[in-house]
Design a protein around this motif. Structure first.
Motif, PDB file in Angstrom:
ATOM      1  N   LEU A 358       0.829  -1.198   0.000  1.00  0.00           N
ATOM      2  CA  LEU A 358       0.000   0.000   0.000  1.00  0.00           C
ATOM      3  C   LEU A 358       0.873   1.261   0.000  1.00  0.00           C
ATOM      4  O   LEU A 358       2.073   1.203   0.305  1.00  0.00           O
ATOM      5  N   PRO A 359       0.280   2.431  -0.335  1.00  0.00           N
ATOM      6  CA  PRO A 359       1.076   3.661  -0.448  1.00  0.00           C
ATOM      7  C   PRO A 359       1.891   4.019   0.789  1.00  0.00           C
ATOM      8  O   PRO A 359       2.942   4.654   0.664  1.00  0.00           O
ATOM      9  N   ALA A 360       1.452   3.620   1.978  1.00  0.00           N
ATOM     10  CA  ALA A 360       2.198   3.967   3.188  1.00  0.00           C
ATOM     11  C   ALA A 360       3.611   3.394   3.179  1.00  0.00           C
ATOM     12  O   ALA A 360       4.495   3.904   3.879  1.00  0.00           O
ATOM     13  N   LEU A 361       3.844   2.346   2.386  1.00  0.00           N
ATOM     14  CA  LEU A 361       5.190   1.769   2.286  1.00  0.00           C
ATOM     15  C   LEU A 361       5.928   2.194   1.025  1.00  0.00           C
ATOM     16  O   LEU A 361       7.096   1.858   0.848  1.00  0.00           O
ATOM     17  N   GLN A 362       5.249   2.917   0.144  1.00  0.00           N
ATOM     18  CA  GLN A 362       5.877   3.325  -1.112  1.00  0.00           C
ATOM     19  C   GLN A 362       6.403   4.753  -0.998  1.00  0.00           C
ATOM     20  O   GLN A 362       6.107   5.615  -1.814  1.00  0.00           O
ATOM     21  N   MET A 363       7.188   5.016   0.036  1.00  0.00           N
ATOM     22  CA  MET A 363       7.751   6.342   0.285  1.00  0.00           C
ATOM     23  C   MET A 363       9.268   6.236   0.276  1.00  0.00           C
ATOM     24  O   MET A 363       9.840   5.425   1.011  1.00  0.00           O
ATOM     25  N   PHE A 364       9.917   7.051  -0.556  1.00  0.00           N
ATOM     26  CA  PHE A 364      11.340   6.893  -0.786  1.00  0.00           C
ATOM     27  C   PHE A 364      12.066   8.225  -0.682  1.00  0.00           C
ATOM     28  O   PHE A 364      11.679   9.200  -1.329  1.00  0.00           O
ATOM     29  N   ASP A 365      13.103   8.255   0.143  1.00  0.00           N
ATOM     30  CA  ASP A 365      13.989   9.407   0.220  1.00  0.00           C
ATOM     31  C   ASP A 365      15.135   9.214  -0.757  1.00  0.00           C
ATOM     32  O   ASP A 365      15.724   8.126  -0.851  1.00  0.00           O
ATOM     33  N   VAL A 366      15.456  10.270  -1.490  1.00  0.00           N
ATOM     34  CA  VAL A 366      16.605  10.237  -2.392  1.00  0.00           C
ATOM     35  C   VAL A 366      17.496  11.425  -2.059  1.00  0.00           C
ATOM     36  O   VAL A 366      17.013  12.545  -1.833  1.00  0.00           O
ATOM     37  N   LEU A 367      18.776  11.185  -1.985  1.00  0.00           N
ATOM     38  CA  LEU A 367      19.727  12.237  -1.647  1.00  0.00           C
ATOM     39  C   LEU A 367      19.931  13.147  -2.853  1.00  0.00           C
ATOM     40  O   LEU A 367      20.071  12.664  -3.988  1.00  0.00           O
ATOM     41  N   THR A 368      19.924  14.457  -2.628  1.00  0.00           N
ATOM     42  CA  THR A 368      20.120  15.375  -3.749  1.00  0.00           C
ATOM     43  C   THR A 368      21.481  15.146  -4.394  1.00  0.00           C
ATOM     44  O   THR A 368      22.423  14.671  -3.766  1.00  0.00           O
ATOM     45  N   ASN A 369      21.556  15.492  -5.681  1.00  0.00           N
ATOM     46  CA  ASN A 369      22.778  15.338  -6.474  1.00  0.00           C
ATOM     47  C   ASN A 369      23.180  13.874  -6.618  1.00  0.00           C
ATOM     48  O   ASN A 369      24.353  13.533  -6.583  1.00  0.00           O
ATOM     49  N   THR A 370      22.164  13.018  -6.769  1.00  0.00           N
ATOM     50  CA  THR A 370      22.420  11.606  -7.038  1.00  0.00           C
ATOM     51  C   THR A 370      21.435  11.106  -8.081  1.00  0.00           C
ATOM     52  O   THR A 370      20.381  11.712  -8.319  1.00  0.00           O
ATOM     53  N   GLN A 371      21.795  10.017  -8.712  1.00  0.00           N
ATOM     54  CA  GLN A 371      20.866   9.281  -9.556  1.00  0.00           C
ATOM     55  C   GLN A 371      20.535   8.001  -8.802  1.00  0.00           C
ATOM     56  O   GLN A 371      21.392   7.129  -8.613  1.00  0.00           O
ATOM     57  N   ALA A 372      19.292   7.885  -8.338  1.00  0.00           N
ATOM     58  CA  ALA A 372      18.897   6.792  -7.463  1.00  0.00           C
ATOM     59  C   ALA A 372      17.949   5.850  -8.194  1.00  0.00           C
ATOM     60  O   ALA A 372      17.282   6.231  -9.157  1.00  0.00           O
ATOM     61  N   PHE A 373      17.868   4.627  -7.672  1.00  0.00           N
ATOM     62  CA  PHE A 373      17.050   3.595  -8.305  1.00  0.00           C
ATOM     63  C   PHE A 373      16.252   2.830  -7.248  1.00  0.00           C
ATOM     64  O   PHE A 373      16.404   1.618  -7.101  1.00  0.00           O
ATOM     65  N   PRO A 374      15.404   3.535  -6.495  1.00  0.00           N
ATOM     66  CA  PRO A 374      14.637   2.831  -5.455  1.00  0.00           C
ATOM     67  C   PRO A 374      13.647   1.858  -6.068  1.00  0.00           C
ATOM     68  O   PRO A 374      13.019   2.139  -7.093  1.00  0.00           O
ATOM     69  N   GLY A 375      13.511   0.721  -5.416  1.00  0.00           N
ATOM     70  CA  GLY A 375      12.567  -0.287  -5.883  1.00  0.00           C
ATOM     71  C   GLY A 375      11.266  -0.195  -5.113  1.00  0.00           C
ATOM     72  O   GLY A 375      11.247  -0.061  -3.887  1.00  0.00           O
ATOM     73  N   LEU A 376      10.149  -0.260  -5.823  1.00  0.00           N
ATOM     74  CA  LEU A 376       8.860  -0.297  -5.154  1.00  0.00           C
ATOM     75  C   LEU A 376       8.789  -1.516  -4.238  1.00  0.00           C
ATOM     76  O   LEU A 376       9.465  -2.519  -4.455  1.00  0.00           O
ATOM     77  N   VAL A 377       7.981  -1.414  -3.207  1.00  0.00           N
ATOM     78  CA  VAL A 377       7.790  -2.538  -2.292  1.00  0.00           C
ATOM     79  C   VAL A 377       6.730  -3.445  -2.906  1.00  0.00           C
ATOM     80  O   VAL A 377       5.548  -3.096  -2.975  1.00  0.00           O
ATOM     81  N   ALA A 378       7.170  -4.590  -3.383  1.00  0.00           N
ATOM     82  CA  ALA A 378       6.293  -5.523  -4.092  1.00  0.00           C
ATOM     83  C   ALA A 378       6.796  -6.934  -3.842  1.00  0.00           C
ATOM     84  O   ALA A 378       7.829  -7.143  -3.209  1.00  0.00           O
TER      85      ALA A 378
END
Length: 785
Positions: A358-378
């Motif tokens: 659910l959306p409550a777990l689909q929250m991701f912090d990304v550090l500025t000045n980076t290219q990030a690849f967070p994976g959805l919780v699935a």
């Protein structure tokens, strides 16, 4: 700390291999020949118990048990009257009821052979029995809701009848009782005042046992709060009261922060007292038979019904509770992606099924000045068939601040395994901290092989939140801003069969090869060996002399004095310790006058500029953990720079490859030069916080992708020390052990240059070369310092 668990997120071939190795611990699929516990779910405290529940909540507290068909039933079990009891035993080390029974539920008899007449309840078609609540009226409870023939079972949104599974109402004999569901033969003890509100299944560390009431080793041990005169002490360590011959199935949830899933049963002689060590200790009668599972969410589920644990495979001396815990169970949450499923349990041959959290777990912090690849919780919440997944995000509403695009496909997630569909998120130096994108992400799944059964739920939409962060300060024990934070990232290097020195080819290794002693400085003199392609980083005898071992003998602990206090006072006064966390409990001598640490008198290093690696790295979060597959800090390409790098090995002198998961440590730097108006003074010790977290948090998850790493490069970005508290340079580094085992093995600390320093050197070399040519001596070597 629950760091050392099997990785269940597939994003590359390397991770797929890791998962297959993880699964390899299970015996081949086979249906159980005895009753087993398939699920235990405790509804989150915030949503209440059976009184005052949310009627639309399908995830009410329940216990689920599987009964095998007669054809699979083991000889010796009573096919005509199978009498079972479910126990919960308290394992919380701080509980006054430690080692005692919380409750016992005696199930009604089941008849698995109806051909000669029923002598008990028939086996349900699915074989599943669910113990749960029926609805109450009033708070405190004054009755059961409805009539005796229309009670509502508080599972699956509330049901009045079940066809495929048998629901047993654990409170169904209260008040006027119930006739539409069977009730337990006995419960010890159900409290009419508290249990309707709080439930029966305890939050925290508890042992769950399913036992045979007809076995010679069975004992009717009562709940400690039962008003009846009855023994509430089962003596699991000795097995002299409740005997192991009665045990059909069992596991234990452990929520102790010091619990390691691969370190069980725990030795009570260890200096740290953790949950269950007096209930399931080394040598305990039940200890090898009851694996301990880390409590992460609200419940537990058997991974596959037909995967046999080491305690069930019939091989004498093969019992391995750690292996069973990692491969036999998963934790479930009402937010997903693994959710409680009363009356349904997967087998290895179930179809693959896409499940999004659910959306409550689909929250991701990304550090500025980076290219990030967070994976959805699935997850693939189905059987043992692979699936391929692609996540496609909606458009960014401000691409100049944050760009979103489809990441690489995730593939290979076999049944009951997490998978992380990747979204690529790009942020910039100018991206403001706090900038958030809320976007729908379309997730499409396909079968891993054309011959696999049709996929369940092949499409889904996740609502994801991506937030840019750029913390500058750490936190004190009360959560208020304190001094400055730092950024720590890890680059893992596994052993490559055809390569002796995996570090030499990295971007840092190449920089060191050309600049060592010029603009890059090693602390321990091992830099030349570390960049020599012939140095075998898999040879423990080669590495042994290079390692700066953290002492384990308290007589060798240290306490250097800084300008405003000692190292001991710095650690004891840190926010991590003052907040009550046990991170450094075992890091001192008995008198707490010395601390288990190692000093590195580094080349005086600027806190600005530095080196930017070109490889994927894994930032530690605010608690020190790194490598979470669903984190925007994992698998990052960074535009930021680092000023120090620790080169750490997981190879022992004997060549054994450690996991790195217990290499817990904190970092303290000594201030060198300061800016005018700085809030610290030269010589002061600063205990680093990580990513804006508590000052002194430890780094405690070094088994990062690609896993099985024999070498770790641990990068330190100290730039906030310059901008926030005025530190121009640092002159010493202390590595403080956070596990009590001194297991982090640093081979060297590398001081990295400011970019303009390298440029100055290059310009100087060019000018000298031009001058030499002008003088006609261009054939002579040019030296620069």
């Amino acid at each position: 700390m629950n760091g050392n668990r099997c990785w269940r997120s597939i994003g590359s071939c390397a991770l797929l291999v890791s998962l297959l190795l993880c699964v390899g611990g299970n015996t081949a699929a086979a249906p159980p020949d005895h009753p087993v516990i398939t699920e235990v779910f405790q509804e989150p405290l915030a949503t209440g118990g059976p009184v005052g529940r949310n009627p639309s909540d399908p995830h009410q507290e329940f216990i689920e048990i599987y009964l095998p068909p007669l054809s699979d039933l083991a000889p010796g079990l009573n096919k005509d009257a199978l009498n079972l009891a479910f126990y919960e035993i308290d394992g919380d080390s701080s509980s006054p009821s430690l080692t005692r029974v919380n409750y016992r539920i005696d199930l009604p008899a089941f008849d698995l052979d109806p051909s000669n007449g029923l002598t008990g309840l028939p086996r349900p078609p699915s074989g599943l029995v669910v113990l749960g609540w029926v609805d109450y009226v009033g708070n405190p409870a004054t009755d059961l809701k409805g009539t005796p023939g229309s009670r509502v079972a508080l599972v699956n949104h509330g049901v009045t009848s079940t066809a495929d599974y048998t629901f047993i109402a654990i409170n169904g004999d209260q008040f006027s009782g119930t006739t539409n569901f069977p009730v337990p033969v006995a419960i010890s003890h159900l409290d009419l005042i508290s249990d309707p509100v709080t439930g029966k299944i305890e939050q925290g560390s508890s042992v769950y046992l399913l036992v045979n009431r007809d076995a010679p080793g069975y004992a009717e041990v009562c709940g400690f709060s039962d008003p009846a005169v009855c023994n509430d002490f089962p003596n699991l360590p000795g097995g002299t009261i409740l005997g192991v011959s009665s045990l059909l199935d069992g596991f234990a949830g452990n929520d102790d922060t010091d619990f390691l899933v691969d370190d069980q049963p725990t030795d009570p002689a260890d200096s740290t007292v953790i949950d269950h060590e007096f209930v399931l200790p080394i040598g305990g009668a039940f200890s090898l038979l009851v694996p301990q599972v880390a409590e992460e969410f609200d419940g537990y589920q058997r991974w596959f019904l037909d995967f046999v644990k080491t305690t069930e495979d019939g091989i004498a001396g093969n019992q391995d509770p750690a292996l069973d815990a990692m491969n036999g169970y998963l934790t479930v949450s009402n937010l997903g992606p693994f959710v409680p499923t009363p009356g349904s349990v997967p087998s290895s041959n179930s179809p693959a099924a896409l499940q999004l959290a659910l959306p409550a777990l689909q929250m991701f912090d990304v550090l500025t000045n980076t290219q990030a690849f967070p994976g959805l919780v699935a997850a693939n919440a189905g059987g043992n068939f692979g699936i391929n997944i692609l996540a496609t995000p909606g458009s960014s509403n401000n691409p100049s601040a944050m760009g979103l695009s489809a990441g690489m496909s995730s593939f290979g997630a076999i049944g009951q395994s997490a998978i992380s569909p990747i979204v690529a998120v790009e942020t910039f130096e100018s991206t403001p901290a706090g900038h958030t994108q809320i976007v729908g992400v379309t997730v499409a799944a396909t079968n891993g092989a054309p011959s696999d059964p049709p996929l369940v739920n092949p499409f889904g939409i996740a609502i994801a939140f991506y937030t840019a962060i750029n913390p500058t300060t750490g936190l004190d024990a009360l959560g208020a801003p304190l001094q400055a934070t730092a950024f720590v990232a890890i680059q893992g290097l596994p052993d490559q069969a055809s390569v002796a020195n995996e570090f030499a080819a990295t971007s840092l290794g190449q920089l060191m090869a050309s600049q060592l002693g010029i603009s890059v400085f090693d602390t321990r003199g091992n830099g030349a060996a570390l960049v020599n392609p012939a140095t075998n980083l898999a040879n423990g005898l080669v590495l042994g002399p290079m390692v700066a071992t953290i002492p384990t003998n308290p007589a060798l602990f240290i306490n250097p004095i800084g300008a405003t206090g000692s190292l001991v006072s710095t650690v004891l006064g840190s926010a991590e310790v003052v907040s009550g966390k046990t991170t450094y409990n075992n890091s001192f001598n008995v008198a707490k006058t010395l601390v288990q640490a190692r000093e590195f008198p580094i080349h005086e290093t600027s806190t600005t500029g530095g080196f930017t690696p070109t490889e994927f790295i894994h930032y530690a979060d605010a608690t020190g953990k790194a490598g979470d597959p669903s984190s925007g800090l994992t698998g990052v390409l960074t535009g930021r720079s680092f000023q120090l790098a620790l080169i750490d090995t997981n190879r022992s002198v004997t060549g054994f490859l450690e996991s790195g998961a217990t290499d817990d440590f904190g970092l303290v730097v000594e201030v060198g030069q300061t800016h005018p108006g700085a809030s610290v003074v030269p010589g002061e010790f600063v205990f680093l916080s990580l990513m804006g977290g508590l000052e002194g948090a430890d780094i405690d998850s070094l088994d990062v992708p690609p896993f099985g790493n024999q070498t770790n490069v641990i990068y330190l970005d100290l730039s906030p020390l310059d901008t926030v508290i005025g530190v121009k340079t640092v002159s010493r580094l202390f590595v403080v052990d956070g596990s009590g085992g001194g297991e982090v093995d640093v081979m060297d600390v590398i001081a990295l240059p400011e970019p303009h320093a390298v440029l100055t050197l290059l310009i100087g070399a060019i000018l000298l070369s031009l001058m030499a040519r002008h003088r006609g001596v261009s054939d002579q070597p040019v030296h620069s310092r």
